[in-house]
Every structure is written in C-alpha cells, then in structure tokens.
Enzyme design. Structure first.
Site, PDB file in Angstrom:
ATOM      1  N   ASP A 102      40.958  27.037  44.235  1.00 27.58           N
ATOM      2  CA  ASP A 102      40.613  26.706  42.845  1.00 27.58           C
ATOM      3  C   ASP A 102      39.158  26.303  42.646  1.00 27.58           C
ATOM      4  O   ASP A 102      38.609  26.477  41.554  1.00 27.58           O
ATOM      5  CB  ASP A 102      41.606  25.732  42.202  1.00 27.58           C
ATOM      6  CG  ASP A 102      41.805  24.479  42.998  1.00 27.58           C
ATOM      7  OD1 ASP A 102      41.117  24.309  44.018  1.00 27.58           O
ATOM      8  OD2 ASP A 102      42.663  23.668  42.572  1.00 27.58           O
ATOM      9  N   ASP A 127      46.281  26.233  52.376  1.00 28.76           N
ATOM     10  CA  ASP A 127      46.789  24.945  51.873  1.00 28.76           C
ATOM     11  C   ASP A 127      47.967  25.095  50.897  1.00 28.76           C
ATOM     12  O   ASP A 127      48.706  24.144  50.678  1.00 28.76           O
ATOM     13  CB  ASP A 127      45.671  24.164  51.167  1.00 28.76           C
ATOM     14  CG  ASP A 127      44.492  23.915  52.088  1.00 28.76           C
ATOM     15  OD1 ASP A 127      44.682  23.921  53.316  1.00 28.76           O
ATOM     16  OD2 ASP A 127      43.366  23.733  51.574  1.00 28.76           O
ATOM     17  N   ASP A 129      47.931  25.208  47.654  1.00 28.02           N
ATOM     18  CA  ASP A 129      47.777  24.089  46.713  1.00 28.02           C
ATOM     19  C   ASP A 129      47.214  24.529  45.362  1.00 28.02           C
ATOM     20  O   ASP A 129      46.537  23.763  44.696  1.00 28.02           O
ATOM     21  CB  ASP A 129      46.858  23.023  47.340  1.00 28.02           C
ATOM     22  CG  ASP A 129      45.461  23.549  47.608  1.00 28.02           C
ATOM     23  OD1 ASP A 129      45.249  24.781  47.518  1.00 28.02           O
ATOM     24  OD2 ASP A 129      44.565  22.739  47.912  1.00 28.02           O
ATOM     25  N   ARG A 171      44.347  20.008  53.280  1.00 30.87           N
ATOM     26  CA  ARG A 171      43.488  19.226  52.376  1.00 30.87           C
ATOM     27  C   ARG A 171      44.309  18.100  51.747  1.00 30.87           C
ATOM     28  O   ARG A 171      44.897  17.327  52.490  1.00 30.87           O
ATOM     29  CB  ARG A 171      42.871  20.139  51.319  1.00 30.87           C
ATOM     30  CG  ARG A 171      41.511  19.680  50.855  1.00 30.87           C
ATOM     31  CD  ARG A 171      40.910  20.660  49.894  1.00 30.87           C
ATOM     32  NE  ARG A 171      40.274  21.781  50.567  1.00 30.87           N
ATOM     33  CZ  ARG A 171      39.053  21.770  51.089  1.00 30.87           C
ATOM     34  NH1 ARG A 171      38.315  20.681  50.997  1.00 30.87           N
ATOM     35  NH2 ARG A 171      38.545  22.822  51.687  1.00 30.87           N
TER      36      ARG A 171
END
Ligand code: F6P
Length: 321
Positions: A102, A127, A129, A171
């Site tokens: 992101d 990750d 995420d 992370r």
C-alpha cells in the site's frame, strides 16, 4: 498503446511470473509492453525499456524480480515525480501495472493525481496486509518457506528438552504468524493484533512440562515486538532452555509455488484487461471470494487491513486451555 510494469517496495515471490505474463499478454493483445527497472527510482532515472519475449524467458520459476525493486524517498518530491512522468512520456507510456504494497499504491495515487497516467496495482507482499484483498501475491510461497523451516526446527526441538521461539515477518500484521502457527501445531502464537494472554497458558504449560512435555514451539510476529520478552518468560517462568530463530529475509525468497504462479497469471491478466479498456484506472486488483475485482485505490489505501475473525479465533484453539 504502451503499458509498463514495475515492482515497488519489498520483493515477493510471484513477481517474476507476473512480469512474464504481463509481457506475453500485452503482446498477445497487440500492444507494447515496457519494463521499468529498480521501481520508482528507475522511473525517475529512466531505466525503462520496451520488453521482448526474450527478456522474460526462463523466469517463471524464480523468486525475486528480474526488474528489481526499490523504496524511493525521491518520489515524495514533486520535481522527481515530474521527471518520472517525462520519462514515461518519452516512451509513450500511458498506463502502468505496479506490483507492490500500500505504500507503493499511495505513491502511484499521488502520481496519477499530478499527471495524466493510469495505473492498476497488484497487491504483492508476503505480509498479506492490504485492505480489500484476501490474498497478496507471494504469501503462499512465504508460508511454505516458513513451514519448511518450522518442520526442521521441530525435528531438533523434539530431540531436546527445549522451547523454540521463531520470529516471522509480516511488518505490523500477524497473518504469517497465525497461519504458520495453525499449520505447525505451535503451542504459542504472538501477534500485534491481540495482547498475548500469558497468564492463561502459563499454568497449563508449567504443569505439562512438569508432567514430561519435552518441547514447546512459539511463533512470534515481528510486529508484536515481544521476542525478547517471550524468550525470557519461556526461560524463567516456564523453565525450559530456549532457543530463538529469526527467520528474516529467507521468507522473501524461494521459487514461487503453484498457487503464486496461478495468482500471478490471473492478477496480471485482470490488470492488463482493465487498463486496455478503461481510461479511469487508479485501481487495485483485489481477490475476494474466489473472484478478481477492481477496487478504487482510495478505498484500498484509506482503510486498514484487519485479520479475519476466524484467524483471531484460531489463536484460542492453538492450546487446549
Ligand atoms: O513488507 C515485506 C517485508 O519483508 C516485511 O515483512 C518486513 O518487515 C520488511 O519487508 C523488511 O524490509 P527490508 O527488506 O527493508 O528489511
């Protein structure tokens, strides 16, 4: 039409299969594929070339990325973004596919606000995420690397009276840790999303150790930042000689699994199809309930990924307490 592909941020297995599919598929659609080397840094420095089929021969089974990746500080600066845009213009490139997380999508969102450029992001990070998608490219390979390491650690763990603590990446997200715990039968899993309920299992583990349990496997997400604390607790309170393995960057390497190669295929075809048929694209391909969809970038970067409830529930099922 000229379309380019680039990688940004942490590399992940699955990038090479995506790059190969991109080049082959863009040619198949009768358009011109470009490669941007070294991520956003390379876009600023004009490390851009039209791809040939030969550039992507023999890469589908390799981890990493043949066009490399970077994290760019310069891209925060408008003047460098302008330079990057001028480079794209020079090659006639009007659309980009970006493999990244992101942070990279945020950078591209700003870029497309500054200049007339369309992009589609493919969520690519071990990750897992990124908001809006159940799957990010690279995750399955990373999990298999972790599984392999844990299986080996278990071999030595079961041969000694010891606790083994394994720190995994991710992370700020506990996805890798919780899935690794579920598939390895770990007794303890510590993730950033939930406080570690040490008291809940301490009494039970103590009893088990006294009754002859000869090893414990604990998996800690790096983002929990509790590796030292859990190490001391295992040593001092549970009373087992404890060893720590920080798996580190091996989790980012390895030949992409079948699943990552297949996901790379579909993510990439969806991204290219969208860019070739829409002129409005600041979007991310997301995977939801078995389907590939396009989600607005603002929605992706404006929200935070949260672990699905069933993973959080699984934390309680790891031990029998
Ligand atoms: O985002 C992927 C990731 O591997 C994280 O799991 C980890 O925290 C980070 O990147 C490591 O970054 P670097 O490669 O810069 O050390």
């Amino acid at each position: 039409m000229a379309l380019a592909i680039m990688c940004s941020g942490g590399d992940a297995p699955g990038m090479n299969p995506a790059i190969k599919k991109f080049v082959d598929y863009v040619y198949k659609r009768g358009e011109r594929p470009y490669l941007i080397y070294d991520g956003l840094e390379g876009m600023i420095d004009n490390k851009i070339k039209q791809a040939t089929h030969r550039d992507v021969v023999g890469i589908i089974h390799n981890g990493g990325t043949i066009i490399r990746s970077s994290r760019s500080k310069r891209f925060f600066d408008y003047d460098f973004r302008l330079k990057a845009y001028e480079n794209l213009q020079m090659h006639g490139i009007t659309a980009l596919v970006i493999l990244g997380g992101d942070g990279s999508f945020r950078a591209l969102n700003q870029f497309s606000k500054d200049f007339d450029i369309n992009f589609v992001g493919i969520p690519t990070t071990i990750d897992n995420d990124i908001y809006g998608t159940e799957y990010c490219l690279g995750v399955d390979t990373a999990l298999n690397v972790i599984r392999d390491a844990l299986d080996k650690i278990r071999d030595t763990a079961s041969s000694f009276n010891r606790a083994f603590l394994v720190e995994v990446m991710g992370r700020d997200c506990g996805y890798l840790a919780i899935v690794s715990s579920m598939i390895s039968g770990a007794e303890i899993c510590v993730i950033p999303e939930k406080p570690f309920e040490r008291e809940r299992i301490e009494e039970k583990l103590k009893k088990e150790v006294a009754a002859g349990r000869n090893y414990i496997l604990a998996i800690i997400a790096e983002g929990a930042k509790q590796t030292n604390e859990v190490y001391q607790w295992l040593q001092d309170s549970i009373g087992l000689d404890t060893r720590v393995s920080i798996l580190g960057h091996i989790q980012r390497g390895g030949n992409p699994t079948v699943y990552d190669r297949m996901m790379a295929f579909d993510f990439t075809v969806t991204a290219v199809d969208h860019l070739l048929t829409h002129n409005d694209s600041n979007k991310v391909v997301v995977f939801q309930k078995g389907d590939f969809k396009l989600m607005e970038i603002e929605e992706v970067v404006g929200n935070r990924y949260t672990l699905p409830q069933h993973f959080l529930d699984a934390l309680h099922l790891l031990d029998q307490s």
